[in-house]
Structures are given as C-alpha cells and as structure tokens.
Design an enzyme around this catalytic site. Structure first.
Site, short mmCIF file in Angstrom:
data_model
loop_
_atom_site.label_atom_id
_atom_site.label_comp_id
_atom_site.label_asym_id
_atom_site.label_seq_id
_atom_site.Cartn_x
_atom_site.Cartn_y
_atom_site.Cartn_z
N ASN A 29 -1.98 61.75 8.74
CA ASN A 29 -1.16 60.54 8.67
C ASN A 29 -1.07 60.09 7.21
O ASN A 29 -1.08 58.89 6.92
CB ASN A 29 -1.77 59.45 9.55
CG ASN A 29 -0.84 58.29 9.77
OD1 ASN A 29 0.38 58.41 9.62
ND2 ASN A 29 -1.40 57.13 10.07
N LYS B 16 -5.02 55.26 14.31
CA LYS B 16 -4.93 53.80 14.38
C LYS B 16 -3.71 53.23 15.08
O LYS B 16 -3.45 52.04 14.98
CB LYS B 16 -5.03 53.23 12.96
CG LYS B 16 -3.90 53.72 12.06
CD LYS B 16 -3.77 52.86 10.82
CE LYS B 16 -2.49 53.20 10.08
NZ LYS B 16 -2.23 52.41 8.92
N SER C 138 -12.40 46.17 12.67
CA SER C 138 -11.15 45.41 12.78
C SER C 138 -11.39 44.09 13.49
O SER C 138 -12.27 43.99 14.36
CB SER C 138 -10.15 46.25 13.58
OG SER C 138 -9.05 45.48 13.97
N TYR D 146 -7.79 52.37 21.17
CA TYR D 146 -8.00 52.24 19.72
C TYR D 146 -9.01 51.12 19.43
O TYR D 146 -10.00 51.32 18.73
CB TYR D 146 -6.67 51.96 18.99
CG TYR D 146 -6.88 51.31 17.65
CD1 TYR D 146 -7.31 52.06 16.57
CD2 TYR D 146 -6.72 49.93 17.47
CE1 TYR D 146 -7.57 51.47 15.34
CE2 TYR D 146 -6.97 49.33 16.26
CZ TYR D 146 -7.40 50.10 15.20
OH TYR D 146 -7.66 49.49 13.99
N LYS E 177 -13.23 50.98 17.85
CA LYS E 177 -13.82 50.14 16.80
C LYS E 177 -15.08 49.45 17.32
O LYS E 177 -16.10 49.37 16.65
CB LYS E 177 -12.80 49.12 16.28
CG LYS E 177 -11.63 49.73 15.54
CD LYS E 177 -12.08 50.49 14.30
CE LYS E 177 -10.99 51.27 13.64
NZ LYS E 177 -11.47 52.21 12.61
N TYR F 262 -11.55 44.06 9.29
CA TYR F 262 -10.33 43.70 8.57
C TYR F 262 -9.44 42.84 9.44
O TYR F 262 -9.24 43.13 10.61
CB TYR F 262 -9.48 44.92 8.21
CG TYR F 262 -10.18 46.13 7.65
CD1 TYR F 262 -11.34 46.02 6.91
CD2 TYR F 262 -9.63 47.39 7.85
CE1 TYR F 262 -11.95 47.15 6.40
CE2 TYR F 262 -10.23 48.52 7.33
CZ TYR F 262 -11.40 48.40 6.61
OH TYR F 262 -11.98 49.52 6.10
C1 UD1 Z 1 -2.00 45.61 15.04
C2 UD1 Z 1 -2.80 46.13 16.21
C3 UD1 Z 1 -4.26 45.98 15.88
C4 UD1 Z 1 -4.58 46.76 14.61
C5 UD1 Z 1 -3.67 46.29 13.48
C6 UD1 Z 1 -3.83 47.22 12.30
C7 UD1 Z 1 -1.38 45.80 18.20
C8 UD1 Z 1 -1.23 45.03 19.47
N1 UD1 Z 1 -2.43 45.42 17.43
O1 UD1 Z 1 -2.36 44.24 14.85
O2 UD1 Z 1 -5.05 46.46 16.93
O3 UD1 Z 1 -5.92 46.55 14.25
O4 UD1 Z 1 -2.30 46.34 13.89
O5 UD1 Z 1 -3.02 46.82 11.25
O6 UD1 Z 1 -0.61 46.66 17.88
N2 UD1 Z 1 5.51 41.70 15.15
C9 UD1 Z 1 6.85 41.42 15.41
N3 UD1 Z 1 7.74 42.41 15.28
C10 UD1 Z 1 7.41 43.68 14.91
C11 UD1 Z 1 6.04 43.97 14.64
C12 UD1 Z 1 5.13 42.95 14.79
O7 UD1 Z 1 7.19 40.29 15.75
O8 UD1 Z 1 8.29 44.54 14.83
C13 UD1 Z 1 4.52 40.62 15.27
C14 UD1 Z 1 3.45 40.89 16.29
O9 UD1 Z 1 3.82 40.40 17.54
C15 UD1 Z 1 2.28 40.13 15.70
C16 UD1 Z 1 2.52 40.18 14.19
O10 UD1 Z 1 3.88 40.51 14.03
O11 UD1 Z 1 2.32 38.79 16.08
C17 UD1 Z 1 1.67 41.22 13.49
O12 UD1 Z 1 1.84 42.46 14.15
P1 UD1 Z 1 1.23 43.81 13.59
O13 UD1 Z 1 1.60 43.97 12.16
O14 UD1 Z 1 1.59 44.90 14.54
O15 UD1 Z 1 -0.33 43.55 13.61
P2 UD1 Z 1 -1.30 43.12 14.84
O16 UD1 Z 1 -0.59 43.09 16.12
O17 UD1 Z 1 -1.97 41.87 14.44
#
Ligand code: UD1
Length: 340
Positions: free
Chosen positions: A36, A86, A126, A151, A155, A179
């Site tokens: 990756n 991840k 995490s 995943y 952790k 993190y």
């Molecule tokens: C995600 C993982 C988490 C992992 C982390 C690593 C999930 C459910 N969780 O965290 O286990 O440790 O990445 O970086 O995948 N969002 C949008 N639109 C998008 C993408 C995200 O609205 O296209 C929102 C999500 O709903 C969330 C926020 O942005 O509220 C952050 O999302 P993301 O960057 O995927 O991180 P996590 O969900 O916090």
C-alpha cells in the site's frame, strides 16, 4: 549512531516518521512490502533529509525472512511498527487476512525484538479502541469498547498482546500511541498520503475533489447530535504525529518510561466537524468545495477528540499545527502530485 527499524516506513505515517528520525540523527532501516505504498516515497525521504535509509522489501508474514533480516541487523535499538492493513471496509470483507496480516506479523516482530540487546517497541494504535466514548475529550483511562470492525479489533488485540508480553518479559519496553485522525503532508510537498483508488478518508477525498479528480464529496450524515449535525474528529498534522514517535522512542532509549507498557493519546485536543474541515479547505485553498449531504456511514462514531494531558505532561509532546496548517499542507501535496 542508533539504528531504528521502521516497518511500513514507506507508508503515510511511516515515511514522515522516517524523515523526523533521520533529522534527529538516527540511522533508519525500513521494511515495507509496498502493498500500500510506492518505492518513489524513498526518493522523497532522501530528497528531504539528504540521507538514504536502508530499505528492505519484505513481507512480514514470511517469518523466515524476518528472522534472516534480524540476523543481519543485530544492532537495532528500537522498532517502530507501522506495517499493517488499515482499510475498515476491507477488513469486514476479509477478516482472516486482517487478523493474519496485523496480528501474526506483530507476534513475529515482538519475538525478534525480545532477542535484541535492547527491546524497545512503539506500536501504532488508534483512537478506534475507544469506540463512542462517553466523555469528551477522551482520556487514556476511557474504557476500550467492543471493536466495530476486524481492523479495529486488530488494534485492540495488538495492544493486549503487547501488554501481556510486557507483564512477563520485563526487558521489553513498549509504548502504544493511539492516533486520532492523521492528515496533511510534509511541508516540502515531497511526501504525503497516497490513497489507492477512491479515498475512504475525509481529507484525501476533499483534496481530490478540489483537484477535480472527484465530482462531489458526500458528507456522511447531517443529523448527528452535534452543533452542525456532522461528526466530530480530532485531525492531527502527520508531521506532529511523526514527531510523537521520535519523542516516544527517546523516552524508551533514555529509560524514562514509568512502566514497561504505556499508552498515549496522540491528537490535538480540538474536535472539528466535517463542515468545519470543509470550511478549512475552502479557506486555505481559496476554492469552494462541491459537497452534498448523504446518509450516515455505518460504524461511524458521533464524536472523538483527545484529552492530550498525558501526552503533553508525561511524554512531553504537543501538537504544534492547527487544522488550517494541516489542511494547507494536504492541499499543497495534492497540487504537487497532480501538477496543479
Ligand atoms: C477512519 C476509520 C478508523 C481509522 C481511521 C484511520 C471508519 C469507520 N473509521 O476513521 O477506524 O482508524 O479512519 O485514519 O472508517 N466522511 C465524510 N465523507 C467521506 C469520508 C468521511 O463525510 O467521504 C466523514 C466521516 O463520516 C467521519 C469523518 O468524515 O465523520 C472522518 O472520516 P474518516 O477520515 O474516514 O476517519 P474516521 O471515520 O474517523
């Protein structure tokens, strides 16, 4: 010169950590299987630091190769273990691959670390271990909740494997860094996040939309019980996060750790909603972002941001960048790789 092994050292957080380690004068050996990541990242690291780390392309699941590697590098004084799969969604589809890749390799690595003269180990954990914590900001004492995905489970189990080993192997000194949400890129624009395919995480999706690779960002849910209805996270600049690894490693090398297994939250302590992240992008890029509201994403917690007191006072580390700084660096990186 102290030799440090960084597994997954060509990945997003790994590569930034290698840069900070080399800047601090450490000799770095990278193991990465390029599953990756890209070999080009090595050039970025060399161009930033002027130093070339040793690189071994190796799959950590191949126990024999790992053993042979350690025979060659008996002088390693610390291991920072990033190498792991991840992708949350993929882990639901392929649980055995995730358990095999993230846990078997951790076990092999710990066995090798125990054979070294100094057994110092930093583990990538995490904030996902907290699930939806009851209290914000989240302290390290918040209970670990049942994992939402294989995943996340790797952790949690990973931390347990290390904790159990530390109980009986007192020569092992380990720190798990939990993190929050790492974003951004090195200020040089030479290394950054390289998501394969459609980004699953918010910030790379935003910057790719800004760059014209994606049409529109879907904001997952606007009916959450938060001020603006969107989820809240603690977005931390990857360079701040990388520096936390160097500080944690030095804590072990200087034998300043209080117990032989410690955990620290690594975040900024500031929660930002999805709409605030979009606003930050628009501020630093001067572009308006095309986005729409979409249904909630399964498994998302409403809010997660760190209490950083323990990291600040015990570890002696603090995030220096705010959301705009991190977003500016993410946008700079995106522009660089797209030649905008
Ligand atoms: C995600 C993982 C988490 C992992 C982390 C690593 C999930 C459910 N969780 O965290 O286990 O440790 O990445 O970086 O995948 N969002 C949008 N639109 C998008 C993408 C995200 O609205 O296209 C929102 C999500 O709903 C969330 C926020 O942005 O509220 C952050 O999302 P993301 O960057 O995927 O991180 P996590 O969900 O916090």
């Amino acid at each position: 010169m102290k030799k440090i092994l960084v597994t997954g050292g060509l990945g997003f957080i790994g590569s930034h950590t290698v840069v900070e380690l080399q800047n601090e004068g450490f000799d770095v050996v990278i193991i990465d299987d390029l599953s990756n990541s890209s070999i080009d990242v090595l050039e970025g690291i060399v161009s930033i630091t002027g130093k070339s780390p040793i690189f071994e392309r190796l799959d950590l699941k191949e126990k024999l190769s790992v053993e042979q590697f350690f025979m060659k590098h008996k002088d390693i004084v610390g291991v920072i273990h990033f190498a792991a799969s991840k992708a949350v969604g993929e882990s639901v589809e392929k649980p055995l691959d995730y358990y095999e890749n993230n846990l078997n390799t951790l076990i092999y690595m710990l066995k090798e670390v125990l054979n070294l003269n100094t057994s110092n180990f930093i583990f990538s954990s995490s904030c996902t271990v907290y699930g939806q914590a009851e209290q914000m900001p989240i302290t390290e004492n918040a209970p670990v909740q049942p994992a939402e995905s294989p995943y996340g489970n790797t952790k949690q189990i990973g931390e347990e494997i290390i904790r159990d080993t530390c109980k009986v192997k007192h020569e092992l000194n380990a720190i798990a860094l939990r993190y929050f949400n790492p974003i951004g890129a090195h200020e040089s624009g030479k290394i950054g996040e390289l998501p394969i395919g459609i980004p699953q995480n918010l910030v790379p999706f935003i910057t790719q939309t800004g760059a014209g690779l994606r049409d529109c960002l879907s904001v997952f849910g606007n009916d959450y019980p938060t001020d603006d209805g969107t989820c809240i996270r603690d977005y931390i600049h990857v360079v701040d996060l990388a520096k936390a690894h160097v500080v944690a490693l030095m804590r072990l090398l200087d034998q300043k750790n209080i117990s032989n297994f410690e955990t620290f939250n690594i975040g900024t302590g500031v929660g930002s909603s999805v709409l605030e992240v979009i606003a930050s992008f628009e501020r630093v890029s001067g572009k308006s972002l095309n986005y729409k509201f979409a249904p909630r994403r399964e498994g998302d917690v409403i809010s997660a941001y760190a209490n950083t007191e323990k990291a600040n006072t015990v570890l002696g580390w603090k995030a220096m960048s705010n959301l705009d700084d991190a977003m500016r660096s993410a946008w700079n990186w995106e522009k660089n790789i797209r030649n905008i």
